[in-house]
Scaffold this active site. Structure first.
Site, PDB file in Angstrom:
ATOM      1  CB  THR A  60      -0.790   0.090   1.182  1.00 48.45           C
ATOM      2  OG1 THR A  60       0.008  -0.049   2.377  1.00 48.45           O
ATOM      3  CG2 THR A  60      -2.006  -1.068   1.123  1.00 48.45           C
ATOM      4  N   GLY A  61       2.134   1.102   0.016  1.00 48.16           N
ATOM      5  CA  GLY A  61       3.103   2.243  -0.014  1.00 48.16           C
ATOM      6  C   GLY A  61       4.160   2.304   1.106  1.00 48.16           C
ATOM      7  CB  THR A  62       5.053  -0.418   3.521  1.00 45.80           C
ATOM      8  OG1 THR A  62       3.824  -0.839   3.317  1.00 45.80           O
ATOM      9  CG2 THR A  62       5.639  -0.495   4.873  1.00 45.80           C
ATOM     10  CB  THR A  63       8.798   0.697   0.048  1.00 47.88           C
ATOM     11  OG1 THR A  63       8.415  -0.383  -0.244  1.00 47.88           O
ATOM     12  CG2 THR A  63      10.258   0.820  -0.582  1.00 47.88           C
ATOM     13  CD1 TRP A  64       7.634   7.571  -1.354  1.00 42.71           C
ATOM     14  CD2 TRP A  64       5.541   7.458  -1.689  1.00 42.71           C
ATOM     15  NE1 TRP A  64       7.335   8.837  -1.825  1.00 42.71           N
ATOM     16  CE2 TRP A  64       5.937   8.799  -2.011  1.00 42.71           C
ATOM     17  CE3 TRP A  64       4.257   6.876  -2.359  1.00 42.71           C
ATOM     18  CZ2 TRP A  64       5.169   9.615  -2.887  1.00 42.71           C
ATOM     19  CZ3 TRP A  64       3.373   8.070  -2.888  1.00 42.71           C
ATOM     20  CH2 TRP A  64       3.801   9.345  -3.092  1.00 42.71           C
ATOM     21  CG  HIS A 118       2.645  -5.317   6.920  1.00 42.87           C
ATOM     22  ND1 HIS A 118       2.587  -4.169   6.197  1.00 42.87           N
ATOM     23  CD2 HIS A 118       3.554  -6.210   6.163  1.00 42.87           C
ATOM     24  CE1 HIS A 118       3.362  -4.102   5.291  1.00 42.87           C
ATOM     25  NE2 HIS A 118       4.240  -5.391   5.231  1.00 42.87           N
ATOM     26  NE  ARG A 140      -0.966   1.545  -4.634  1.00 41.95           N
ATOM     27  CZ  ARG A 140      -0.100   0.683  -5.261  1.00 41.95           C
ATOM     28  NH1 ARG A 140       0.394  -0.001  -4.669  1.00 41.95           N
ATOM     29  NH2 ARG A 140       0.183   1.283  -6.601  1.00 41.95           N
ATOM     30  CE  LYS A 278       3.199  -1.069 -15.337  1.00 43.02           C
ATOM     31  NZ  LYS A 278       2.125  -0.772 -15.984  1.00 43.02           N
ATOM     32  N   GLY A 279       4.681   2.070  -9.414  1.00 40.78           N
ATOM     33  CA  GLY A 279       4.366   3.323  -8.386  1.00 40.78           C
ATOM     34  C   GLY A 279       3.308   4.127  -9.073  1.00 40.78           C
TER      35      GLY A 279
HETATM   36  P1  A3P Z   1       3.342  -0.986  -7.645  1.00 38.66           P
HETATM   37  O1  A3P Z   1       3.374  -2.566  -7.635  1.00 38.66           O
HETATM   38  O2  A3P Z   1       1.789  -0.533  -7.952  1.00 38.66           O
HETATM   39  O3  A3P Z   1       4.070  -0.506  -8.567  1.00 38.66           O
HETATM   40  P2  A3P Z   1       4.768  -1.561  -0.181  1.00 38.66           P
HETATM   41  O4  A3P Z   1       6.043  -0.706  -0.179  1.00 38.66           O
HETATM   42  O5  A3P Z   1       3.761  -1.296   0.689  1.00 38.66           O
HETATM   43  O6  A3P Z   1       5.336  -3.159  -0.448  1.00 38.66           O
HETATM   44  O7  A3P Z   1       3.895  -1.241  -1.690  1.00 38.66           O
HETATM   45  C1  A3P Z   1       4.799  -1.304  -2.778  1.00 38.66           C
HETATM   46  C2  A3P Z   1       4.096  -0.430  -3.910  1.00 38.66           C
HETATM   47  O8  A3P Z   1       4.701   0.890  -3.795  1.00 38.66           O
HETATM   48  C3  A3P Z   1       4.590  -0.758  -5.506  1.00 38.66           C
HETATM   49  O9  A3P Z   1       3.407  -0.485  -6.269  1.00 38.66           O
HETATM   50  C4  A3P Z   1       5.737  -0.017  -5.655  1.00 38.66           C
HETATM   51  O10 A3P Z   1       6.002   0.391  -6.815  1.00 38.66           O
HETATM   52  C5  A3P Z   1       5.169   1.327  -5.012  1.00 38.66           C
HETATM   53  N1  A3P Z   1       6.458   2.357  -4.584  1.00 38.66           N
HETATM   54  C6  A3P Z   1       7.737   1.845  -3.986  1.00 38.66           C
HETATM   55  N2  A3P Z   1       8.280   3.013  -3.711  1.00 38.66           N
HETATM   56  C7  A3P Z   1       7.546   4.071  -4.144  1.00 38.66           C
HETATM   57  C8  A3P Z   1       7.861   5.195  -4.240  1.00 38.66           C
HETATM   58  N3  A3P Z   1       9.135   5.973  -3.775  1.00 38.66           N
HETATM   59  N4  A3P Z   1       6.721   6.302  -4.521  1.00 38.66           N
HETATM   60  C9  A3P Z   1       5.621   5.764  -4.991  1.00 38.66           C
HETATM   61  N5  A3P Z   1       5.380   4.541  -5.077  1.00 38.66           N
HETATM   62  C10 A3P Z   1       6.407   3.537  -4.557  1.00 38.66           C
END
Ligand code: A3P
Length: 311
Positions: A60-64, A118, A140, A278-279
């Site tokens: 859902t955007g955890t890494t970001w 999580h 998300r 893809k983000g």
């Molecule tokens: P997609 O697979 O739709 O591209 P999480 O971090 O919770 O595992 O979520 C992963 C999703 O966040 C992936 O989505 C990944 O590409 C996206 N993501 C990772 N880094 C990002 C960033 N810096 N900005 C926006 N989206 C990001």
């Protein structure tokens, strides 16, 4: 007393996406490795008032969010050319509760107030709920989150030479609520309701809004966690620098995120690049039929009905 493994063996179980079994623990689905970690963390973890807990369902955007929060908190020590995020995946900068902190809360860097999990709100270790620490939650559109998770697992299974179930079968499970740390709607609703009850404790974010207006939300995030940007910093472009450093384009092109490995040498090793795909918002359109999308939208509408939340 029964061991964690013995307790887990008595829980309801389902086949996950061709990978392994997942079990229903305290109302959420999870594999053995993580449930054991959650059980240990519930028993051992003691939160500090200064903690900042990044909470999310997977994909859902955890890494970001980890990158942005880490960059905000460390900006007086590092700048955008020396930040550890340039050489480390954000998951290696922010400890994960149910893996890194499950045995004890003392093996932490005293200078780093961040941790991530999580775990659904109602199953968080008691001290996180009771202490005055802050929680930041990100959610998300479930269509994008489902697709992101399915493709993530596909890449992991391919590297292990394992065959996943078809997307349609995985979607069926997701709609039944059987997904990692899911049902997804319960995960989101738990944090949403808690954020309404305790707005000073929980900041509730949406990936789509963060993409749409990153600068505004980064300032809001910094204010909320107690690291506000001064007007001098805003004038000097400090917010913009953090936003660019943590952008998908920048992070996904760093050498560490192209060729590095997370948890290298453990059975849970993952290539860093799998966290970056893809983000984009709305990429589900390339994988789900309109009927599948309408079905998931209608489930969400029904589950979130009356909560004031739309996704
Ligand atoms: P997609 O697979 O739709 O591209 P999480 O971090 O919770 O595992 O979520 C992963 C999703 O966040 C992936 O989505 C990944 O590409 C996206 N993501 C990772 N880094 C990002 C960033 N810096 N900005 C926006 N989206 C990001």
């Amino acid at each position: 007393m029964a061991s964690f493994k013995e307790i887990i063996s008595t829980l309801p179980r389902r086949k996950n996406l061709g990978h392994n079994d997942i079990f229903l623990y305290q109302g959420f689905w999870c594999d053995t490795f993580f449930i054991e970690g959650v059980m240990r963390a519930q028993q051992n973890f003691r939160s500090q008032p200064s903690d900042i807990v990044i909470c999310s369902a997977p994909k859902t955007g955890t890494t970001w969010l980890k990158s942005l929060t880490f960059a905000i908190v460390t900006r007086s020590t590092f700048d955008d050319s020396t930040n550890p995020l340039l050489n480390n995946l954000s998951h290696d900068c922010v400890p994960f509760l149910e893996v890194d902190l499950a045995q004890s809360s003392t093996n932490r860097d005293p200078k780093n107030p961040l941790l991530a999990t999580h775990v659904p709100y109602s199953s968080l270790p008691r001290s996180i709920i009771d202490s005055s620490c802050k929680i930041v939650y990100i959610c998300r559109d479930p269509k994008d989150s489902f697709v992101s998770n399915y493709l993530f697992l596909l890449r992991i299974l391919a590297s292990e030479d394992m065959k996943p179930i078809a997307l349609e079968a995985a979607f069926e499970l997701y709609c039944e609520g059987v997904s990692s740390y899911g049902p997804y709607w319960d995960h989101v609703l738990g944090f949403w309701k808690a954020s309404l009850d305790r707005p000073d404790k929980i900041l509730f974010l949406k990936y789509e809004e963060l993409i749409e207006n990153t600068v505004v939300y980064v300032k809001k995030l910094a204010d909320f966690i107690g690291y506000p940007f001064s007007s001098e910093e805003i004038k000097n472009g400090s917010v913009d620098k953090i936003v660019s450093m943590c952008s998908f384009e920048n992070l996904s092109n760093l050498e560490v995120n192209k060729s590095g490995k997370h948890r290298e040498g453990t059975p849970r090793a993952v290539e860093n690049k799998t966290f970056f795909r893809k983000g984009k918002v709305g990429d589900w359109e390339n994988y789900l039929t309109p009927e599948m999308a309408a079905r998931l939208d209608s489930i969400m509408l029904q589950k979130l009905n009356g909560s004031g939340l739309t996704l």
